[in-house]
Enzyme design. Sequence first.
Site, PDB file in Angstrom:
ATOM      1  N   LYS A 109       0.750  -1.315  -0.034  1.00  0.00           N
ATOM      2  CA  LYS A 109       0.013  -0.048   0.019  1.00  0.00           C
ATOM      3  C   LYS A 109       0.888   1.286  -0.009  1.00  0.00           C
ATOM      4  CE  LYS A 109      -4.601   1.058   0.774  1.00  0.00           C
ATOM      5  NZ  LYS A 109      -5.719   0.027   0.669  1.00  0.00           N
ATOM      6  N   GLY A 133     -18.836   8.123   1.111  1.00  0.00           N
ATOM      7  CA  GLY A 133     -17.724   8.435  -0.060  1.00  0.00           C
ATOM      8  C   GLY A 133     -18.215   7.690  -1.043  1.00  0.00           C
ATOM      9  N   VAL A 182     -17.401   4.199  -1.986  1.00  0.00           N
ATOM     10  CA  VAL A 182     -17.706   3.042  -1.642  1.00  0.00           C
ATOM     11  C   VAL A 182     -19.225   3.048  -1.172  1.00  0.00           C
ATOM     12  CG1 VAL A 182     -17.584   0.775  -0.477  1.00  0.00           C
ATOM     13  CG2 VAL A 182     -15.505   1.988  -1.464  1.00  0.00           C
TER      14      VAL A 182
HETATM   15  N1  LIG Z   1     -12.451   2.596  -2.746  1.00  0.00           N
HETATM   16  C1  LIG Z   1     -12.394   1.192  -2.767  1.00  0.00           C
HETATM   17  O1  LIG Z   1     -12.552   0.582  -3.744  1.00  0.00           O
HETATM   18  C2  LIG Z   1     -11.747   0.770  -1.773  1.00  0.00           C
HETATM   19  C3  LIG Z   1     -11.906   1.173  -0.374  1.00  0.00           C
HETATM   20  N2  LIG Z   1     -11.761   0.656   0.844  1.00  0.00           N
HETATM   21  C4  LIG Z   1     -11.926   1.307   2.277  1.00  0.00           C
HETATM   22  O2  LIG Z   1     -13.004   1.707   2.163  1.00  0.00           O
HETATM   23  C5  LIG Z   1     -13.242   3.322   3.119  1.00  0.00           C
HETATM   24  C6  LIG Z   1     -13.845   4.349   2.085  1.00  0.00           C
HETATM   25  O3  LIG Z   1     -13.047   4.459   0.896  1.00  0.00           O
HETATM   26  P1  LIG Z   1     -13.598   5.425  -0.392  1.00  0.00           P
HETATM   27  O4  LIG Z   1     -15.122   5.009  -0.441  1.00  0.00           O
HETATM   28  O5  LIG Z   1     -12.976   5.021  -1.452  1.00  0.00           O
HETATM   29  O6  LIG Z   1     -13.000   6.618   0.279  1.00  0.00           O
HETATM   30  P2  LIG Z   1     -13.645   7.991   0.109  1.00  0.00           P
HETATM   31  O7  LIG Z   1     -12.795   9.043   0.461  1.00  0.00           O
HETATM   32  O8  LIG Z   1     -14.601   8.286  -1.071  1.00  0.00           O
HETATM   33  O9  LIG Z   1     -14.962   8.067   1.163  1.00  0.00           O
HETATM   34  C7  LIG Z   1     -14.568   8.128   2.611  1.00  0.00           C
HETATM   35  C8  LIG Z   1     -15.485   9.210   3.196  1.00  0.00           C
HETATM   36  O10 LIG Z   1     -15.414   8.969   4.548  1.00  0.00           O
HETATM   37  C9  LIG Z   1     -15.675  10.368   5.108  1.00  0.00           C
HETATM   38  N3  LIG Z   1     -15.030  10.597   6.318  1.00  0.00           N
HETATM   39  C10 LIG Z   1     -13.579  10.618   6.776  1.00  0.00           C
HETATM   40  N4  LIG Z   1     -13.585  10.759   8.039  1.00  0.00           N
HETATM   41  C11 LIG Z   1     -14.814  10.624   8.516  1.00  0.00           C
HETATM   42  C12 LIG Z   1     -15.317  10.602   9.955  1.00  0.00           C
HETATM   43  N5  LIG Z   1     -14.720  10.729  11.060  1.00  0.00           N
HETATM   44  N6  LIG Z   1     -16.783  10.665  10.167  1.00  0.00           N
HETATM   45  C13 LIG Z   1     -17.449  10.567   8.916  1.00  0.00           C
HETATM   46  N7  LIG Z   1     -16.980  10.380   7.723  1.00  0.00           N
HETATM   47  C14 LIG Z   1     -15.698  10.686   7.512  1.00  0.00           C
HETATM   48  C15 LIG Z   1     -14.942  11.254   4.067  1.00  0.00           C
HETATM   49  O11 LIG Z   1     -15.367  12.506   3.950  1.00  0.00           O
HETATM   50  C16 LIG Z   1     -15.607  10.388   2.849  1.00  0.00           C
HETATM   51  O12 LIG Z   1     -16.550  11.027   2.216  1.00  0.00           O
HETATM   52  C17 LIG Z   1     -11.535   3.552   3.272  1.00  0.00           C
HETATM   53  O13 LIG Z   1     -11.259   2.926   4.344  1.00  0.00           O
HETATM   54  C18 LIG Z   1     -11.096   2.590   2.274  1.00  0.00           C
HETATM   55  O14 LIG Z   1      -9.685   2.094   2.536  1.00  0.00           O
HETATM   56  C19 LIG Z   1     -11.455  -0.637   0.969  1.00  0.00           C
HETATM   57  C20 LIG Z   1     -11.465  -1.271  -0.323  1.00  0.00           C
HETATM   58  C21 LIG Z   1     -11.502  -0.725  -1.499  1.00  0.00           C
HETATM   59  C1  LIG Z   2      -8.918  -0.131  -3.702  1.00  0.00           C
HETATM   60  C2  LIG Z   2      -8.441  -1.325  -4.120  1.00  0.00           C
HETATM   61  C3  LIG Z   2      -8.423  -1.617  -5.575  1.00  0.00           C
HETATM   62  C4  LIG Z   2      -7.257  -1.945  -3.624  1.00  0.00           C
HETATM   63  C5  LIG Z   2      -6.981  -1.502  -1.986  1.00  0.00           C
HETATM   64  O1  LIG Z   2      -6.152  -0.849  -1.787  1.00  0.00           O
HETATM   65  C6  LIG Z   2      -7.905  -1.968  -0.936  1.00  0.00           C
HETATM   66  O2  LIG Z   2      -8.668  -2.805  -1.207  1.00  0.00           O
HETATM   67  O3  LIG Z   2      -7.785  -1.495   0.088  1.00  0.00           O
END
Ligand SMILES: NC(=O)C1=CN([C@@H]2O[C@H](COP(=O)(O)OP(=O)(O)OC[C@H]3O[C@@H](n4cnc5c(N)ncnc54)[C@H](O)[C@@H]3O)[C@@H](O)[C@H]2O)C=CC1
Ligand SMILES: CC(C)CC(=O)C(=O)O
Length: 364
Positions: free
Chosen positions: A80, A182, A184
């Site tokens: 990562k 966000g 996901v």
């Molecule tokens: N994008 C992906 O395909 C994957 C994401 N993840 C994990 O899922 C989680 C979300 O990822 P994404 O949706 O891509 O990220 P993102 O950045 O689009 O969404 C995260 C959201 O959480 C909000 N946030 C941050 N701190 C906060 C808090 N204290 N209280 C409330 N909201 C808060 C942010 O403002 C943002 O809208 C992360 O932990 C990421 O590592 C895991 C596997 C794959």
């Molecule tokens: C966002 C994924 C494609 C890979 C990753 O870093 C995860 O699953 O946390």
Amino acid sequence: MELFKYMEQDEYEQVVFCQDKDSGLKAIIAIHDTTLGPALGGTRMWTYASEEDAVIDALRLSKGMTYKNAAAGLNLGGGKTVIIGDPKKDKNEAMLRAFGRYIQGLNGRYITAEDVGTTVEDMDTIYQETNYVTGISQAFGSSGNPSPATAYGVYRGMKAAAKEAFGTDNLEGRVVAVQGVGNVAYHLCRHLHEEGAQLVVTDIDQDAVQRAVDDFEAKAVDPNDIYDVDCDIYAPCALGASVNDDTISRLSASVIAGSANNQLAESRHGDILYEKGIVYAPDYVINAGGVINVADELYGYNRERAMKKIETIYDKIAKVFEISKRDDIPTNVAADRMAEERISSIHHARSTFLQNEHHVISRR
Ligand SMILES: NC(=O)C1=CN([C@@H]2O[C@H](COP(=O)(O)OP(=O)(O)OC[C@H]3O[C@@H](n4cnc5c(N)ncnc54)[C@H](O)[C@@H]3O)[C@@H](O)[C@H]2O)C=CC1
Ligand SMILES: CC(C)CC(=O)C(=O)O
């Protein structure tokens, strides 16, 4: 921090510090374990309170990827990257291209993709400097944004967890409290709304909250109040460590199932959930949909094949519950066991000698 001591403890292979003064790049690539194959894991851009926090995040996330990729049945190791900075203000083309060149320098030991704070467009920019990047635009024959795939896997895993807790995987009428709406969680909310679940959401970004309210009739609460919502399922979908000493006693949910990486502040919080009878769907098993999707690019991306594999997250989560009950261990420990057993069996299976070009004596 004593970095080598930390690395030794959990057997990290490599940490690469990348800096480029002109573009402002400060990145840490952590490669935890490449027994199963090249380390694949996303790039997170975030404003860390300290450089030490960034290093620890990169290390913890990369180890999570080793376990995620192993549990998902992928031939990939765990790595990562974290880039230190505000993705809304500090990101620029030169920074991402400089970063791409550092990845290229690792010659395939590490392959990147999206994570919090990075986008498909960012991956396209990195792609200008290296082939070792996935989740680039579909126009390149790639899989695109992994978030909808991750969300679908979380939805499937949540249903398996609901079956375990409630005896049925039907989510109609269930109240789901979602932390962070966000990339996901927006797609997760869509699946849940379509099935008739009631959503309570929070985010530190008001626009994200409003979108969920408008599109899915979600009820909004303040970020600190999400733990006190009267709900059936708590879905942590923001950053890590939201299941901790303070929050566990506040949660009324029977199920914890969300997309965030490293949901448990410490492993012992899994013990507490188990003792309390809260069904916890281990983070790296339930959120593997994205990595399964991008990993399919290594075979020539086929969406149908990837989605079929993501479907099986339901069975993977059910298997974790089975091991947990069989061995009377918390579900996070059961998941670790499942992943570690695969790594060690493949390590053994691949230990026999295979000839390669360095062993052809006739070349001498
Ligand atoms: N994008 C992906 O395909 C994957 C994401 N993840 C994990 O899922 C989680 C979300 O990822 P994404 O949706 O891509 O990220 P993102 O950045 O689009 O969404 C995260 C959201 O959480 C909000 N946030 C941050 N701190 C906060 C808090 N204290 N209280 C409330 N909201 C808060 C942010 O403002 C943002 O809208 C992360 O932990 C990421 O590592 C895991 C596997 C794959
Ligand atoms: C966002 C994924 C494609 C890979 C990753 O870093 C995860 O699953 O946390």
